[in-house]
Design a protein around this motif. Sequence first.
Motif, PDB file in Angstrom:
ATOM      1  N   GLY A 138      34.437  53.688  34.063  1.00 29.64           N
ATOM      2  CA  GLY A 138      35.823  54.126  33.960  1.00 29.64           C
ATOM      3  C   GLY A 138      36.831  53.111  34.437  1.00 29.64           C
ATOM      4  N   VAL A 139      36.378  52.030  35.084  1.00 30.94           N
ATOM      5  CA  VAL A 139      37.285  50.980  35.528  1.00 30.94           C
ATOM      6  C   VAL A 139      37.463  49.982  34.400  1.00 30.94           C
ATOM      7  N   ASP A 140      38.716  49.757  33.993  1.00 35.82           N
ATOM      8  CA  ASP A 140      39.006  48.831  32.912  1.00 35.82           C
ATOM      9  C   ASP A 140      39.255  47.410  33.430  1.00 35.82           C
ATOM     10  N   SER A 141      39.879  47.281  34.583  1.00 35.77           N
ATOM     11  CA  SER A 141      40.143  45.950  35.128  1.00 35.77           C
ATOM     12  C   SER A 141      40.369  46.040  36.631  1.00 35.77           C
ATOM     13  N   VAL A 142      40.079  44.938  37.317  1.00 34.54           N
ATOM     14  CA  VAL A 142      40.343  44.830  38.755  1.00 34.54           C
ATOM     15  C   VAL A 142      40.969  43.457  38.985  1.00 34.54           C
ATOM     16  N   ARG A 143      42.110  43.427  39.656  1.00 35.17           N
ATOM     17  CA  ARG A 143      42.773  42.165  39.947  1.00 35.17           C
ATOM     18  C   ARG A 143      42.960  42.017  41.448  1.00 35.17           C
ATOM     19  N   SER A 144      42.681  40.807  41.918  1.00 32.52           N
ATOM     20  CA  SER A 144      42.879  40.483  43.331  1.00 32.52           C
ATOM     21  C   SER A 144      44.092  39.574  43.451  1.00 32.52           C
ATOM     22  N   LEU A 145      45.091  39.999  44.230  1.00 36.21           N
ATOM     23  CA  LEU A 145      46.325  39.233  44.395  1.00 36.21           C
ATOM     24  C   LEU A 145      46.413  38.697  45.808  1.00 36.21           C
ATOM     25  N   ALA A 146      46.878  37.469  45.942  1.00 38.61           N
ATOM     26  CA  ALA A 146      47.114  36.844  47.243  1.00 38.61           C
ATOM     27  C   ALA A 146      48.598  36.542  47.356  1.00 38.61           C
ATOM     28  N   LEU A 147      49.281  37.287  48.208  1.00 37.49           N
ATOM     29  CA  LEU A 147      50.737  37.146  48.314  1.00 37.49           C
ATOM     30  C   LEU A 147      51.156  36.703  49.706  1.00 37.49           C
ATOM     31  N   ASP A 152      34.176  37.288  45.349  1.00 38.50           N
ATOM     32  CA  ASP A 152      33.876  37.443  43.928  1.00 38.50           C
ATOM     33  C   ASP A 152      32.779  38.470  43.673  1.00 38.50           C
ATOM     34  N   ALA A 153      31.793  38.520  44.557  1.00 40.43           N
ATOM     35  CA  ALA A 153      30.679  39.458  44.363  1.00 40.43           C
ATOM     36  C   ALA A 153      31.173  40.904  44.448  1.00 40.43           C
ATOM     37  N   THR A 154      32.068  41.163  45.395  1.00 43.60           N
ATOM     38  CA  THR A 154      32.608  42.520  45.532  1.00 43.60           C
ATOM     39  C   THR A 154      33.488  42.876  44.345  1.00 43.60           C
ATOM     40  N   LEU A 155      34.277  41.911  43.861  1.00 48.80           N
ATOM     41  CA  LEU A 155      35.094  42.153  42.672  1.00 48.80           C
ATOM     42  C   LEU A 155      34.200  42.492  41.477  1.00 48.80           C
ATOM     43  N   ALA A 156      33.100  41.764  41.344  1.00 49.85           N
ATOM     44  CA  ALA A 156      32.187  42.024  40.234  1.00 49.85           C
ATOM     45  C   ALA A 156      31.597  43.431  40.334  1.00 49.85           C
ATOM     46  N   THR A 157      31.279  43.867  41.560  1.00 52.81           N
ATOM     47  CA  THR A 157      30.740  45.219  41.751  1.00 52.81           C
ATOM     48  C   THR A 157      31.773  46.276  41.402  1.00 52.81           C
ATOM     49  N   LEU A 158      33.017  46.058  41.801  1.00 54.34           N
ATOM     50  CA  LEU A 158      34.081  47.004  41.477  1.00 54.34           C
ATOM     51  C   LEU A 158      34.253  47.143  39.964  1.00 54.34           C
ATOM     52  N   ARG A 159      34.077  46.055  39.253  1.00 52.50           N
ATOM     53  CA  ARG A 159      34.269  46.083  37.804  1.00 52.50           C
ATOM     54  C   ARG A 159      33.141  46.800  37.073  1.00 52.50           C
TER      55      ARG A 159
END
Length: 256
Positions: A247-256, A236-243
């Motif tokens: 210029g970044v509007d959204s970041v989604r993490s998918l588990a497939l 979650d911390a890395t996702l928050a940093t990416l956001r």
Amino acid sequence: MHRHPKVFATPHLGGSTHEALERIATELAHDVARVLIGAPATGVVNAPIPDGPEAARVVPFVEVAYRMGRFFPQLMQDAQLPTFTLIVQGDLSEVPSEPLVRAFLSGLLQTTTDRRVSVVNADAIARELGVHVDARGDADAGTYATSLRVTGGATTIVGTSINGAPRIVEIDGYDIDTTPIGAILITQHHDVPGMIGKVGTILGEANVNVSTMQVSRNEIGGAAIMVLNIDRPVDDATLATLRTIPGVDSVRSLAL
């Protein structure tokens, strides 16, 4: 007739040859592995199974539909599951769509409910939850000889099978080519210089390795998406940093 001097009657032993036993064992091992990761087996009691002359060509698209079902709710922004449209495009547009719909629902509901969902009960659970899939065929092949197009709400994805492996080849009008298995990151961002480097640097600092990466845009300087297959999920911390990247509007993490 079996007593006729020119007739020799033997029991059916086709399934007992060394070659057949080896093939059966291999297929069973693959099915066990698929079931353990939640995917539908190729042969399931009481489940719709592709048959007829096109069966061998349909089977890989059952896996495509299942992977699209898992992919879709993790990508979409809608709070509730919408009514879906599944279009079988191209060469297989005339085949019965029930096995594909069941596989899609199986992947979708495994991701969005806590129920034990399989291709056998996916249709019944979907009805209980008010989830509906409108399936139809379209002979227009588009880019690929056969593909599946699924639309729900404001989200559309297209999948196909390449050499027997599932691929996602379009997301909301952006052309991509990614394998929908494992951990995936998807960003929506402005098409500006340095975006790839900034995302890669943050993932590198988090010790997350990128196996494949694609960027797709429809116009220079407009909106773009980036799809990254990564070796492990991002915390979650890395996702928050990416956001926080400008210029970044959204970041989604998918588990497939």
